[in-house]
Design a protein around this motif. Structure first.
Motif, mmCIF file in Angstrom:
data_model
loop_
_atom_site.group_PDB
_atom_site.id
_atom_site.type_symbol
_atom_site.label_atom_id
_atom_site.label_comp_id
_atom_site.label_asym_id
_atom_site.label_seq_id
_atom_site.Cartn_x
_atom_site.Cartn_y
_atom_site.Cartn_z
ATOM 1 N N SER A 545 0.759 -1.142 0.056
ATOM 2 C CA SER A 545 -0.130 -0.003 -0.103
ATOM 3 C C SER A 545 0.822 0.954 -0.172
ATOM 4 C CB SER A 545 -0.922 -0.023 1.264
ATOM 5 O OG SER A 545 -1.555 1.139 1.321
ATOM 6 N N VAL A 546 0.390 2.186 -0.598
ATOM 7 C CA VAL A 546 0.984 3.657 -0.660
ATOM 8 C C VAL A 546 0.542 4.719 0.249
ATOM 9 C CG1 VAL A 546 1.856 3.635 -2.994
ATOM 10 C CG2 VAL A 546 -0.187 4.334 -2.692
ATOM 11 N N LEU A 547 -0.771 4.161 0.902
ATOM 12 C CA LEU A 547 -1.407 4.984 1.986
ATOM 13 C C LEU A 547 -1.765 3.959 3.233
ATOM 14 C CD1 LEU A 547 -3.841 6.807 -0.236
ATOM 15 C CD2 LEU A 547 -1.796 7.812 0.753
ATOM 16 N N PRO A 548 -0.587 3.273 3.865
ATOM 17 C CA PRO A 548 -0.869 2.491 4.704
ATOM 18 C C PRO A 548 -1.264 2.940 6.013
ATOM 19 C CG PRO A 548 1.522 2.785 4.559
ATOM 20 C CD PRO A 548 0.881 3.286 3.401
ATOM 21 N N THR A 549 -1.019 4.271 6.410
ATOM 22 C CA THR A 549 -1.226 4.783 7.799
ATOM 23 C C THR A 549 -3.081 5.332 7.768
ATOM 24 O OG1 THR A 549 -0.493 6.935 6.863
ATOM 25 C CG2 THR A 549 0.795 5.730 8.212
ATOM 26 N N VAL A 550 -3.249 5.623 6.362
ATOM 27 C CA VAL A 550 -4.963 5.886 6.285
ATOM 28 C C VAL A 550 -5.652 4.702 6.557
ATOM 29 C CG1 VAL A 550 -6.349 6.618 4.481
ATOM 30 C CG2 VAL A 550 -4.139 7.707 4.580
ATOM 31 N N LYS A 551 -5.170 3.435 5.826
ATOM 32 C CA LYS A 551 -6.069 2.659 6.097
ATOM 33 C C LYS A 551 -6.179 1.774 7.452
ATOM 34 C CE LYS A 551 -6.326 -2.352 4.271
ATOM 35 N NZ LYS A 551 -5.896 -3.297 3.186
ATOM 36 N N LYS A 552 -5.081 2.080 8.190
ATOM 37 C CA LYS A 552 -4.737 1.753 9.561
ATOM 38 C C LYS A 552 -5.844 2.635 10.549
ATOM 39 C CE LYS A 552 -1.660 1.048 13.186
ATOM 40 N NZ LYS A 552 -0.063 1.214 13.630
#
Length: 751
Positions: A545-552
């Motif tokens: 993912s390029v947006l892992p913190t958003v998904k978390k």
């Protein structure tokens, strides 16, 4: 009879006989025909024998003559060998006898060469003197060809006089003469270039080539046509003074492209390197524009509030011009664009945007924040709040998708490191607003002061919020893959990984300068390294993912929404359980109670609080019916990433999510009930039996719901039921916290 068959290598007797009898005449018997065949074969054999005998006799007669011929050839070969040996000895003797003479000839030739060089040097020195004396007369004649010939002669003479003491003065004298010739021709050269005089230009090219001044001629050419183009730029601005650079630039680019085609055709007939010369002309023109594109862009951005949109519009105009130039150059260079002058031209074309690409992250962050402010999330009514949150998902991701598109349009993918940071900030702000609305909803639902009447509409609203969280998680995964695809299709395809593990995946291999956006648009080496790092991670698959913190963060939000929905359902149960530990009948010591304490447990009825809890639990399956009506991927995903309270996070999801909800609420009820029981300070014998009755009733309700009591509930029930004398033995199997609390309320001592 056909005798040719006997010559075949694969002759078969049976086949030949069968074929012979097939051709037998019909009026002849087989025996008679066979006799005839035998006779013919015998005659043929006799004829062959005669032929062999004649050939043998002829060979025997010719054999002596052949032997004589062979012997004659052998003798001649021996004679030739002796003669070749004698010739070889003669050659070796000549080489030995003439070796000294050859060395003498070589020395003489070397002396002759040196004498010739000395003679030429003396002749050139004399020629320099002669030419120097006549040069003034030639200049006075104004004959360009004669002057050029004189200067070329002096130039050749000077090459032979490198070691003379006044060599530097002679070089300077020759340069002064060349400058005089150039000054004499300057007006004519400018006129020839302005008039596109092919014949005159070719003459000047030859003249300047002979005197080694061709670069100076290029400067005259560039100056003439550059001034014309710059004057056209000023004319465009003056004619359209009410417009901005968005109107001026396309017209000027069209003029440059038209000039390219016209000049390249003319230069191809005049210069040896027409492509380089015309490219330098365009580059010098672009760097000399007054006002410059950078100045025009600054002025336009001061007037327009939507800076990023304006920059993208301008960048697309430049992209179209660059693409046209790329096609034009490929047609003249056979597709080979790996030249320094082409790279310089491309850098000049894109140079006005470097400073703004460097600020792209700030532009995008501001743009996304303004778009987020336009998305309404809350209102006064609960149902409208839930609806707005649900509708916001598509709006939020629509804005995010346009951000990715803007990154490709403005930075050709080079700005993705900044774009991802802006998107991460954007989603975090959105999730912060989502949580703010969720807090407001909790206050509006008044969960801490539940009413007497059950309002299941709030639970239905919470289900919609859960679905909204699931939609967010589904969309973020889809958006994440879209962004990765956009990265690889924009900047990634121009920086393919090499097969060697020692090379970086983003190492260039003869990349087209028109597509080398990393170097064209990024000034900072750190920014270029950030692009390399991002591409390396994606190519090596280090991150899914390029947006892992958003998904978390979205997973965490899903968990918070599930907790909110759980609290809505659990509010009534919590209200009924909140005062269990403070009920007066636990400590009642009236006579009636004393008499009732001897009654068996089955004669007691569950109290009102526990019956209300049981009735509420029995209505849950009906209220959870929406979970079983249809398969909803959003709700499943939301539950997968946001577990319900009192459920096992390591366990797999059941086939029906309603069962998990029922289990969660039941476990929450049992946990809260047990905690309230442990808070009881004093428990009479009758109260103990009553509490056991209440617990048994709850267990029966759970059994009707196909659920099982928790371990803590079983332990509490066991410790309440066990006789006092057996309590210590039973307590050894239980947690100390439970045994101590229940022993205290039952006034028992643990040995």
């Amino acid at each position: 009879m056909d005798y040719s068959k006997f010559q075949d290598e694969n002759f078969d007797v049976k086949d030949w006989v069968n074929n012979a009898f097939k051709n037998a005449p019909g009026n002849t018997s087989k025996d008679q025909y066979a006799t005839t065949l035998v006779m013919k074969l015998q005659m043929f054999i006799q004829e062959v024998n005669n032929m062999i005998e004649d050939a043998s006799q002829q060979a025997i007669q010719n054999l002596p003559r052949v032997m004589r011929d062979v012997e004659a050839v052998r003798q001649e070969s021996a004679l030739l060998q002796d003669q070749m040996r004698m010739v070889k000895e003669d050659i070796e003797k000549v080489e030995i006898d003439t070796a000294y003479s050859m060395q003498t000839l070589l020395r003489l030739d070397n002396i002759k060469t040196k004498m010739k060089a000395a003679s030429d040097a003396l002749q050139e020195a004399d020629n320099w003197t002669t030419l120097s004396a006549d040069v003034e007369e030639v200049f006075e004649s104004q004959d360009i060809k004669s002057i050029s010939a004189k200067l070329v002669g002096m130039q050749q003479s000077l090459q032979m006089l490198v070691d003379v003491p006044d060599y530097t003065e002679r070089v300077q004298h020759l340069e002064d003469l060349k400058n005089r010739l150039e000054a004499m021709l300057s007006t004519q050269i400018v006129a020839a270039f302005n008039a596109h005089s092919l014949e005159a230009a070719q003459v000047y090219v030859k003249t300047f080539t002979d005197i080694n001044r061709l670069p100076q001629l290029y400067k005259y050419y560039h100056k003439c046509h550059k001034n014309q183009l710059l004057q056209s730029w000023k004319s465009i601005i003056e004619t359209n003074s009410d417009d901005a650079i968005t109107e001026w630039l396309p017209e000027f680019y069209d003029l440059l492209l038209s000039s390219w085609h016209n000049q390249i055709k003319w230069c191809s007939q005049v210069f040896r390197q027409p492509v380089e010369i015309v490219c330098d002309l365009l580059r010098e023109t672009l760097t000399s524009m007054d006002p410059s594109p950078q100045h025009c862009i600054v002025s336009l951005l001061q007037e327009k509030p939507d800076s990023l949109t304006v920059l993208i519009d301008l960048k697309q105009i430049t992209d179209r011009f660059a693409k046209s130039m790329e096609v034009a150059l490929e047609s003249y260079t056979n597709g080979s664009l790996q030249e320094l002058y082409i790279e310089k031209l491309v850098i000049t074309i894109f140079s006005p945007y470097q400073r703004y690409v460097n600020k792209y992250g700030a532009f995008e962050d501001k743009f996304l924040s303004e778009e987020l402010d336009n998305i309404r999330l809350d209102t006064s009514e609960i149902i409208d709040n839930v609806r707005l949150l649900g509708e916001s998902v598509s709006k939020v991701f629509s804005v995010a998708s346009t951000a990715s598109s803007r990154c490709v349009e403005f930075t050709n993918g080079c700005g993705y490191p900044d774009c991802l940071q802006a998107l991460e900030s954007y989603f975090k702000k959105y999730l912060k607003e989502f949580r703010r609305v969720l807090v407001n909803l909790r206050e509006k639902c008044k969960l801490d002061s539940a009413s007497e009447e059950e309002d299941w509409s709030l639970f239905q609203h919470s289900l919609r919020l859960i679905q909204t969280c699931g939609d967010l998680l589904l969309r973020i995964e889809e958006f994440d893959q879209t962004v990765i695809s956009d990265i690889m299709n924009s900047i990634g395809k121009h920086y393919q990984p090499t097969s060697s593990p020692s090379h970086k995946p983003t190492q260039r291999s003869k990349i087209n300068p028109f597509h080398d956006y990393k170097c064209l648009l990024l000034e900072s080496k750190d920014d270029q390294a950030a692009v390399d790092h991002l591409l390396t991670k994606l190519e090596e698959g280090d991150t899914p993912s390029v947006l892992p913190t958003v998904k978390k963060d979205m997973c965490k939000l899903s968990q918070e929404v599930h907790k909110f929905a759980f609290d809505i359902v659990f509010a009534q149960l919590k209200k009924h359980l909140s005062n269990v530990s403070n009920m007066e009948n636990w400590t009642s010591q009236t006579g009636t109670s004393a008499l009732l304490s001897d009654l068996p447990t089955f004669s007691l009825s569950p109290q009102e609080y526990i019956t209300k809890i049981g009735q509420y639990l029995l209505t849950l399956p009906q209220q959870l019916e929406p979970f079983t009506m249809e398969h909803n991927p959003a709700i499943i995903v939301a539950l997968k990433h946001g577990r319900l309270p009192f459920t096992d996070e390591s366990a797999e999801l059941p086939d029906h999510i309603a069962d998990l909800w029922l289990e969660s609420i039941a476990r929450g009820t049992m946990h809260t009930y047990c905690e309230e029981i442990l808070k009881i300070h004093d428990l009479s014998a009758h109260a103990t039996k009553q509490l056991i009755t209440d617990i048994d009733y709850l267990c029966n309700v759970l059994e009707d719901l196909d659920l099982h009591p928790s371990e803590m509930m079983k332990n509490v029930a066991t410790l309440l039921k066990v006789p006092g004398e057996e309590y210590s033995e039973e307590a050894e199997k239980m947690p100390l916290r439970l045994t101590s609390a229940i022993a205290s309320m039952r006034h028992l001592r643990i040995e």
